[in-house]
Design a protein around this motif. Structure first.
Motif, PDB file in Angstrom:
ATOM      1  N   ASP A   1     -16.979   1.416   1.898  1.00 57.51           N
ATOM      2  CA  ASP A   1     -15.776   0.627   2.687  1.00 57.51           C
ATOM      3  C   ASP A   1     -14.627   0.582   2.002  1.00 57.51           C
ATOM      4  O   ASP A   1     -14.359   0.229   0.923  1.00 57.51           O
ATOM      5  CB  ASP A   1     -16.504  -0.893   2.399  1.00 57.51           C
ATOM      6  CG  ASP A   1     -17.572  -1.375   3.288  1.00 57.51           C
ATOM      7  OD1 ASP A   1     -17.693  -1.274   4.526  1.00 57.51           O
ATOM      8  OD2 ASP A   1     -18.706  -1.845   2.666  1.00 57.51           O
ATOM      9  N   VAL A   2     -13.715   1.273   3.008  1.00 59.05           N
ATOM     10  CA  VAL A   2     -12.487   1.503   2.433  1.00 59.05           C
ATOM     11  C   VAL A   2     -11.545   0.279   2.479  1.00 59.05           C
ATOM     12  O   VAL A   2     -10.622   0.117   3.298  1.00 59.05           O
ATOM     13  CB  VAL A   2     -11.838   2.651   3.170  1.00 59.05           C
ATOM     14  CG1 VAL A   2     -10.826   3.055   2.278  1.00 59.05           C
ATOM     15  CG2 VAL A   2     -12.766   3.702   3.226  1.00 59.05           C
ATOM     16  N   VAL A   3     -11.877  -0.605   1.779  1.00 54.83           N
ATOM     17  CA  VAL A   3     -11.050  -1.916   2.035  1.00 54.83           C
ATOM     18  C   VAL A   3      -9.953  -2.214   0.886  1.00 54.83           C
ATOM     19  O   VAL A   3      -9.055  -2.953   1.010  1.00 54.83           O
ATOM     20  CB  VAL A   3     -12.029  -3.399   1.833  1.00 54.83           C
ATOM     21  CG1 VAL A   3     -13.081  -3.197   3.108  1.00 54.83           C
ATOM     22  CG2 VAL A   3     -12.738  -3.287   0.414  1.00 54.83           C
ATOM     23  N   GLU A   4     -10.119  -1.453  -0.312  1.00 52.25           N
ATOM     24  CA  GLU A   4      -9.085  -1.654  -1.216  1.00 52.25           C
ATOM     25  C   GLU A   4      -8.109  -0.563  -0.903  1.00 52.25           C
ATOM     26  O   GLU A   4      -8.744   0.614  -0.978  1.00 52.25           O
ATOM     27  CB  GLU A   4      -9.601  -1.827  -2.608  1.00 52.25           C
ATOM     28  CG  GLU A   4     -10.529  -2.993  -2.819  1.00 52.25           C
ATOM     29  CD  GLU A   4      -9.796  -4.490  -2.719  1.00 52.25           C
ATOM     30  OE1 GLU A   4      -8.378  -4.158  -3.293  1.00 52.25           O
ATOM     31  OE2 GLU A   4     -10.310  -5.329  -2.566  1.00 52.25           O
ATOM     32  N   SER A   5      -6.776  -0.753  -1.157  1.00 51.72           N
ATOM     33  CA  SER A   5      -5.884   0.793  -1.507  1.00 51.72           C
ATOM     34  C   SER A   5      -6.454   1.499  -2.487  1.00 51.72           C
ATOM     35  O   SER A   5      -5.777   2.626  -2.598  1.00 51.72           O
ATOM     36  CB  SER A   5      -4.580   0.013  -1.379  1.00 51.72           C
ATOM     37  OG  SER A   5      -4.374  -0.564  -2.691  1.00 51.72           O
ATOM     38  N   SER A   6      -6.915   1.133  -3.481  1.00 51.68           N
ATOM     39  CA  SER A   6      -7.232   1.708  -4.793  1.00 51.68           C
ATOM     40  C   SER A   6      -8.622   2.659  -4.441  1.00 51.68           C
ATOM     41  O   SER A   6      -8.914   3.434  -5.358  1.00 51.68           O
ATOM     42  CB  SER A   6      -7.539   0.749  -5.848  1.00 51.68           C
ATOM     43  OG  SER A   6      -8.589  -0.218  -5.692  1.00 51.68           O
ATOM     44  N   THR A   7      -9.267   2.517  -3.518  1.00 53.04           N
ATOM     45  CA  THR A   7     -10.489   3.184  -3.138  1.00 53.04           C
ATOM     46  C   THR A   7     -10.138   4.540  -2.780  1.00 53.04           C
ATOM     47  O   THR A   7      -9.381   4.989  -1.864  1.00 53.04           O
ATOM     48  CB  THR A   7     -11.333   2.513  -1.784  1.00 53.04           C
ATOM     49  OG1 THR A   7     -11.649   1.272  -1.965  1.00 53.04           O
ATOM     50  CG2 THR A   7     -12.539   3.388  -1.661  1.00 53.04           C
ATOM     51  N   ASP A   8     -10.468   5.386  -3.570  1.00 49.91           N
ATOM     52  CA  ASP A   8     -10.258   6.831  -3.595  1.00 49.91           C
ATOM     53  C   ASP A   8     -11.374   7.769  -2.661  1.00 49.91           C
ATOM     54  O   ASP A   8     -12.368   8.051  -3.445  1.00 49.91           O
ATOM     55  CB  ASP A   8     -10.198   7.535  -5.068  1.00 49.91           C
ATOM     56  CG  ASP A   8      -9.549   8.881  -4.695  1.00 49.91           C
ATOM     57  OD1 ASP A   8      -9.189   9.415  -3.860  1.00 49.91           O
ATOM     58  OD2 ASP A   8      -9.704   9.578  -6.099  1.00 49.91           O
TER      59      ASP A   8
ATOM     60  N   SER B   1      -4.614   1.223   4.791  1.00 51.99           N
ATOM     61  CA  SER B   1      -3.827   1.350   3.511  1.00 51.99           C
ATOM     62  C   SER B   1      -3.522   2.813   3.396  1.00 51.99           C
ATOM     63  O   SER B   1      -3.810   3.701   3.958  1.00 51.99           O
ATOM     64  CB  SER B   1      -4.820   0.739   2.536  1.00 51.99           C
ATOM     65  OG  SER B   1      -6.060   1.370   2.859  1.00 51.99           O
TER      66      SER B   1
ATOM     67  N   ASN C   1      -4.302   4.797   1.020  1.00 54.74           N
ATOM     68  CA  ASN C   1      -5.009   5.850   0.580  1.00 54.74           C
ATOM     69  C   ASN C   1      -5.862   6.596   1.892  1.00 54.74           C
ATOM     70  O   ASN C   1      -6.435   7.555   1.962  1.00 54.74           O
ATOM     71  CB  ASN C   1      -6.383   5.071  -0.199  1.00 54.74           C
ATOM     72  CG  ASN C   1      -6.935   4.223   0.533  1.00 54.74           C
ATOM     73  OD1 ASN C   1      -6.641   3.303   1.202  1.00 54.74           O
ATOM     74  ND2 ASN C   1      -8.253   3.675   0.174  1.00 54.74           N
TER      75      ASN C   1
ATOM     76  N   PRO D   1     -10.121  -0.100   6.801  1.00 53.95           N
ATOM     77  CA  PRO D   1      -9.649  -1.460   6.866  1.00 53.95           C
ATOM     78  C   PRO D   1      -8.517  -1.644   7.967  1.00 53.95           C
ATOM     79  O   PRO D   1      -8.019  -0.919   8.530  1.00 53.95           O
ATOM     80  CB  PRO D   1      -8.618  -1.234   5.400  1.00 53.95           C
ATOM     81  CG  PRO D   1      -8.351   0.145   5.266  1.00 53.95           C
ATOM     82  CD  PRO D   1      -9.407   0.815   5.729  1.00 53.95           C
TER      83      PRO D   1
END
Length: 201
Positions: free
Chosen positions: A23-30, A90, A92, A86
């Motif tokens: 789940d690529v919900v956070e901009s910090s997800t690499d 974002s 990323n 997302p």
């Protein structure tokens, strides 16, 4: 190295597909290590192909419909990566844009022409090297009708593999667990990989 630590699934020929859903919900997800692993596997297997499928949310905005990319599936001989995206995108996801722009691999899909147009028009995503597997199969087999088949029907026509597990999951899709749905995604990607592999022989 990225760890595909999701469930693994046995295919009907005894091969094994390892999966990862993110789940690529956070901009910090690499996601870049996983994209690199997919790219490496496609090169190591010699055919430099990545099987892809995209999924859309359709939202009504005033008098028109707006198509938004909500998830992407990427498959190779050994891996299946499922990305839930997302809204809005974002930073990323720049890695995904660069990945699709690679000229070192071919992105292979079923009935992808509309998807390619929507990716470019709605998100500015350009896939530099793509292949519509149905068109290739129609030419290779001398049977124009196969160009218009979906994943299951095309794979059955070319490979004649046992489709009972995929049929079982899809027949009860609304009740299927997340693992069952991921298994179906892995099976479909593996089928098209094998269709492409066979058509190249």
């Amino acid at each position: 190295m990225a760890n595909f630590d999701g469930p693994g699934f046995a295919m009907v020929d005894g091969s094994w597909i390892q999966t990862k859903a993110i789940d690529v919900v956070e901009s910090s997800t690499d996601i870049s290590p996983y994209l690199s692993r997919i790219l490496e596997d496609s090169v190591w297997n010699g055919n430099r192909s990545i099987i892809f499928d995209v999924y859309w949310n359709v939202e009504s905005v005033t008098a028109k419909s707006e198509w938004r990319l909500c998830s992407v599936k990427l498959s190779t001989k050994n891996f299946c990566l499922f990305l839930r995206l997302p809204n809005p995108f974002s930073d990323n996801l720049k890695d995904l844009y660069r990945f699709f722009a690679s000229k070192f691999v071919t992105f292979v899909g079923v009935q992808i022409q509309e998807d390619l147009a929507l990716l470019k028009a709605n998100h500015g995503i350009v896939i530099r090297s793509s292949l519509e597997i149905g068109k290739l199969a129609a030419i290779a087999r001398g049977t124009p009708i196969v160009e218009f088949l979906g994943t299951r029907e095309l794979a059955h026509k070319i490979l004649w593999y046992d489709m009972s597990r995929l049929d079982s999951i899809q027949s009860k899709w609304d009740e299927a667990s997340s693992n069952d749905r991921l298994e179906a995604a892995a099976i479909e990607g593996w089928l098209i990989f094998n269709v492409y592999d066979q058509l190249q022989q």
